[in-house]
Motif scaffolding. Sequence first.
Motif, mmCIF file in Angstrom:
data_model
loop_
_atom_site.group_PDB
_atom_site.id
_atom_site.type_symbol
_atom_site.label_atom_id
_atom_site.label_comp_id
_atom_site.label_asym_id
_atom_site.label_seq_id
_atom_site.Cartn_x
_atom_site.Cartn_y
_atom_site.Cartn_z
ATOM 1 N N VAL A 148 35.555 42.535 4.550
ATOM 2 C CA VAL A 148 34.394 43.116 5.228
ATOM 3 C C VAL A 148 34.537 44.628 5.321
ATOM 4 O O VAL A 148 33.579 45.364 5.078
ATOM 5 C CB VAL A 148 34.196 42.466 6.621
ATOM 6 C CG1 VAL A 148 33.227 43.250 7.477
ATOM 7 C CG2 VAL A 148 33.736 41.019 6.458
ATOM 8 N N GLU A 149 35.716 45.109 5.652
ATOM 9 C CA GLU A 149 35.909 46.566 5.747
ATOM 10 C C GLU A 149 35.713 47.221 4.392
ATOM 11 O O GLU A 149 35.120 48.295 4.303
ATOM 12 C CB GLU A 149 37.280 46.908 6.317
ATOM 13 C CG GLU A 149 37.479 48.401 6.524
ATOM 14 C CD GLU A 149 36.358 49.094 7.313
ATOM 15 O OE1 GLU A 149 36.013 50.243 6.940
ATOM 16 O OE2 GLU A 149 35.839 48.522 8.277
ATOM 17 N N GLY A 150 36.167 46.593 3.329
ATOM 18 C CA GLY A 150 35.933 47.128 1.985
ATOM 19 C C GLY A 150 34.441 47.199 1.664
ATOM 20 O O GLY A 150 33.966 48.182 1.093
ATOM 21 N N GLN A 151 33.717 46.170 2.046
ATOM 22 C CA GLN A 151 32.272 46.156 1.818
ATOM 23 C C GLN A 151 31.576 47.226 2.653
ATOM 24 O O GLN A 151 30.663 47.900 2.179
ATOM 25 C CB GLN A 151 31.702 44.769 2.151
ATOM 26 C CG GLN A 151 32.151 43.701 1.194
ATOM 27 C CD GLN A 151 31.852 42.302 1.700
ATOM 28 O OE1 GLN A 151 31.675 42.071 2.898
ATOM 29 N NE2 GLN A 151 31.805 41.347 0.792
ATOM 30 N N ARG A 152 32.024 47.404 3.882
ATOM 31 C CA ARG A 152 31.430 48.431 4.746
ATOM 32 C C ARG A 152 31.715 49.818 4.194
ATOM 33 O O ARG A 152 30.840 50.694 4.226
ATOM 34 C CB ARG A 152 31.957 48.289 6.173
ATOM 35 C CG ARG A 152 31.429 47.041 6.871
ATOM 36 C CD ARG A 152 31.946 46.888 8.274
ATOM 37 N NE ARG A 152 31.362 47.917 9.109
ATOM 38 C CZ ARG A 152 32.003 48.485 10.127
ATOM 39 N NH1 ARG A 152 33.230 48.125 10.428
ATOM 40 N NH2 ARG A 152 31.413 49.402 10.847
ATOM 41 N N ALA A 153 32.911 50.042 3.677
ATOM 42 C CA ALA A 153 33.249 51.349 3.093
ATOM 43 C C ALA A 153 32.362 51.636 1.888
ATOM 44 O O ALA A 153 31.863 52.754 1.723
ATOM 45 C CB ALA A 153 34.724 51.387 2.706
ATOM 46 N N ALA A 154 32.155 50.631 1.058
ATOM 47 C CA ALA A 154 31.277 50.810 -0.114
ATOM 48 C C ALA A 154 29.853 51.100 0.338
ATOM 49 O O ALA A 154 29.170 51.953 -0.237
ATOM 50 C CB ALA A 154 31.320 49.567 -0.996
#
Length: 177
Positions: A148-154
Amino acid sequence: MHGVNPDTAPAVWMTAAYFADARRYPEVQEYFTRFRRFLQEMDTTEMPVIQHRMELRMLQSGLSKPMVEEATAGVHATLMELAPDRRRRSEDMLAMVAGALDLHAFLVGVDSRVHLDEEADIARFLRPDEQRRATEMIREVERLMAVVEGQRAASRGRMRDVRGLFNGRADSAVNKD
Protein backbone atom coordinates in the motif's frame (compact mmCIF):
# COMPACT_ATOMS: atom_id res chain seq x y z
CA MET A 1 -14.35 11.30 6.26
CA HIS A 2 -15.02 8.64 8.91
CA GLY A 3 -12.32 10.19 11.13
CA VAL A 4 -9.52 8.32 9.37
CA ASN A 5 -6.13 9.49 8.26
CA PRO A 6 -4.12 6.64 6.70
CA ASP A 7 -0.94 8.17 8.10
CA THR A 8 -2.08 8.24 11.72
CA ALA A 9 -2.86 4.77 13.02
CA PRO A 10 -2.96 4.65 16.82
CA ALA A 11 0.56 5.11 18.19
CA VAL A 12 0.44 1.79 20.04
CA TRP A 13 -0.26 -0.14 16.81
CA MET A 14 2.43 -2.78 16.07
CA THR A 15 4.23 -2.29 19.41
CA ALA A 16 5.14 -4.96 21.93
CA ALA A 17 2.73 -3.42 24.43
CA TYR A 18 -0.09 -3.77 21.91
CA PHE A 19 0.82 -7.37 21.02
CA ALA A 20 0.89 -8.30 24.71
CA ASP A 21 -2.45 -6.71 25.65
CA ALA A 22 -4.51 -5.85 22.55
CA ARG A 23 -7.74 -5.82 24.56
CA ARG A 24 -6.46 -2.71 26.34
CA TYR A 25 -6.35 -0.81 23.04
CA PRO A 26 -9.84 -0.84 21.49
CA GLU A 27 -8.90 2.30 19.55
CA VAL A 28 -6.93 0.05 17.17
CA GLN A 29 -10.06 -1.90 16.24
CA GLU A 30 -12.10 1.32 16.04
CA TYR A 31 -9.52 2.95 13.75
CA PHE A 32 -9.38 0.03 11.31
CA THR A 33 -13.17 -0.37 11.34
CA ARG A 34 -13.53 3.32 10.38
CA PHE A 35 -10.74 2.88 7.82
CA ARG A 36 -12.67 -0.02 6.20
CA ARG A 37 -15.85 2.10 6.00
CA PHE A 38 -13.84 4.95 4.49
CA LEU A 39 -12.38 2.65 1.80
CA GLN A 40 -15.77 1.15 1.00
CA GLU A 41 -17.24 4.62 0.54
CA MET A 42 -14.28 5.78 -1.56
CA ASP A 43 -14.80 2.82 -3.87
CA THR A 44 -18.21 4.15 -4.83
CA THR A 45 -17.60 7.90 -4.76
CA GLU A 46 -14.00 8.82 -5.58
CA MET A 47 -13.99 8.54 -9.37
CA PRO A 48 -17.40 10.21 -9.91
CA VAL A 49 -16.39 13.09 -7.61
CA ILE A 50 -13.09 13.60 -9.45
CA GLN A 51 -14.83 13.56 -12.81
CA HIS A 52 -17.50 15.98 -11.63
CA ARG A 53 -14.92 18.43 -10.23
CA MET A 54 -12.90 18.37 -13.44
CA GLU A 55 -16.01 18.94 -15.54
CA LEU A 56 -17.04 21.90 -13.35
CA ARG A 57 -13.57 23.43 -13.64
CA MET A 58 -13.69 23.13 -17.41
CA LEU A 59 -17.12 24.74 -17.56
CA GLN A 60 -15.91 27.57 -15.32
CA SER A 61 -12.79 28.07 -17.43
CA GLY A 62 -14.66 29.84 -20.20
CA LEU A 63 -13.64 27.30 -22.85
CA SER A 64 -15.97 26.84 -25.79
CA LYS A 65 -18.59 24.12 -25.51
CA PRO A 66 -16.84 21.83 -28.06
CA MET A 67 -13.54 22.18 -26.15
CA VAL A 68 -15.26 21.40 -22.85
CA GLU A 69 -16.95 18.34 -24.38
CA GLU A 70 -13.63 17.11 -25.81
CA ALA A 71 -11.78 17.70 -22.55
CA THR A 72 -14.58 16.05 -20.57
CA ALA A 73 -14.39 13.00 -22.82
CA GLY A 74 -10.63 12.93 -22.25
CA VAL A 75 -11.04 13.12 -18.48
CA HIS A 76 -13.61 10.33 -18.59
CA ALA A 77 -11.33 8.12 -20.73
CA THR A 78 -8.37 8.77 -18.41
CA LEU A 79 -10.42 7.92 -15.32
CA MET A 80 -11.59 4.69 -16.97
CA GLU A 81 -7.92 3.81 -17.67
CA LEU A 82 -7.06 4.50 -14.02
CA ALA A 83 -10.01 2.52 -12.65
CA PRO A 84 -8.29 -0.91 -12.63
CA ASP A 85 -5.28 0.52 -10.76
CA ARG A 86 -7.59 2.24 -8.29
CA ARG A 87 -9.55 -0.98 -7.75
CA ARG A 88 -6.33 -2.95 -7.20
CA ARG A 89 -5.08 -0.32 -4.73
CA SER A 90 -8.41 -0.36 -2.93
CA GLU A 91 -8.41 -4.17 -2.76
CA ASP A 92 -4.88 -4.12 -1.30
CA MET A 93 -5.86 -1.49 1.27
CA LEU A 94 -8.99 -3.44 2.20
CA ALA A 95 -6.88 -6.59 2.57
CA MET A 96 -4.46 -4.72 4.83
CA VAL A 97 -7.32 -3.40 6.96
CA ALA A 98 -8.92 -6.86 7.13
CA GLY A 99 -5.57 -8.31 8.17
CA ALA A 100 -5.20 -5.67 10.87
CA LEU A 101 -8.70 -6.41 12.19
CA ASP A 102 -8.06 -10.17 12.10
CA LEU A 103 -4.77 -9.67 13.93
CA HIS A 104 -6.50 -7.54 16.56
CA ALA A 105 -9.21 -10.16 17.10
CA PHE A 106 -6.59 -12.91 17.35
CA LEU A 107 -4.49 -10.95 19.85
CA VAL A 108 -7.53 -10.14 21.98
CA GLY A 109 -8.34 -13.85 22.00
CA VAL A 110 -4.90 -14.88 23.25
CA ASP A 111 -3.79 -11.87 25.29
CA SER A 112 -4.30 -13.66 28.60
CA ARG A 113 -1.43 -15.93 27.51
CA VAL A 114 0.86 -13.13 26.32
CA HIS A 115 3.03 -11.02 28.59
CA LEU A 116 5.03 -7.89 27.98
CA ASP A 117 8.72 -8.17 28.80
CA GLU A 118 9.24 -4.47 29.37
CA GLU A 119 13.01 -4.73 29.68
CA ALA A 120 13.36 -6.44 26.29
CA ASP A 121 10.30 -4.59 24.85
CA ILE A 122 8.89 -7.82 23.50
CA ALA A 123 5.61 -9.67 23.78
CA ARG A 124 6.20 -13.18 25.11
CA PHE A 125 3.64 -15.79 24.11
CA LEU A 126 3.13 -18.79 26.40
CA ARG A 127 2.07 -21.04 23.52
CA PRO A 128 4.46 -21.46 20.58
CA ASP A 129 1.62 -22.12 18.11
CA GLU A 130 -0.02 -18.81 19.04
CA GLN A 131 3.29 -17.00 18.67
CA ARG A 132 3.78 -18.56 15.21
CA ARG A 133 0.28 -17.56 14.17
CA ALA A 134 0.71 -14.02 15.47
CA THR A 135 4.05 -13.74 13.67
CA GLU A 136 2.49 -14.95 10.40
CA MET A 137 -0.35 -12.47 10.73
CA ILE A 138 2.00 -9.59 11.59
CA ARG A 139 4.22 -10.39 8.61
CA GLU A 140 1.23 -10.47 6.27
CA VAL A 141 -0.06 -7.12 7.56
CA GLU A 142 3.44 -5.64 7.22
CA ARG A 143 3.70 -7.01 3.66
CA LEU A 144 0.37 -5.44 2.74
CA MET A 145 1.37 -2.18 4.44
CA ALA A 146 4.50 -2.10 2.24
CA VAL A 147 2.44 -2.78 -0.90
CA VAL A 148 0.00 0.00 0.00
CA GLU A 149 2.80 2.44 0.82
CA GLY A 150 4.43 1.71 -2.53
CA GLN A 151 1.14 2.39 -4.28
CA ARG A 152 0.65 5.61 -2.32
CA ALA A 153 4.17 6.78 -3.22
CA ALA A 154 3.48 6.14 -6.90
CA SER A 155 0.18 8.01 -6.60
CA ARG A 156 1.92 10.98 -4.96
CA GLY A 157 4.40 10.99 -7.85
CA ARG A 158 1.58 11.08 -10.40
CA MET A 159 -0.10 13.91 -8.46
CA ARG A 160 3.15 15.92 -8.60
CA ASP A 161 3.19 15.36 -12.37
CA VAL A 162 -0.39 16.63 -12.66
CA ARG A 163 0.38 19.64 -10.46
CA GLY A 164 3.34 20.39 -12.70
CA LEU A 165 0.97 20.67 -15.66
CA PHE A 166 -0.82 23.44 -13.79
CA ASN A 167 2.35 25.15 -12.54
CA GLY A 168 1.88 23.55 -9.12
CA ARG A 169 -1.61 24.96 -8.68
CA ALA A 170 -3.64 21.80 -9.16
CA ASP A 171 -5.33 21.12 -5.87
CA SER A 172 -6.37 17.97 -4.14
CA ALA A 173 -8.56 17.70 -1.10
CA VAL A 174 -7.13 14.26 -0.41
CA ASN A 175 -3.44 14.35 -1.38
CA LYS A 176 -1.42 17.17 0.16
CA ASP A 177 2.35 16.82 -0.02
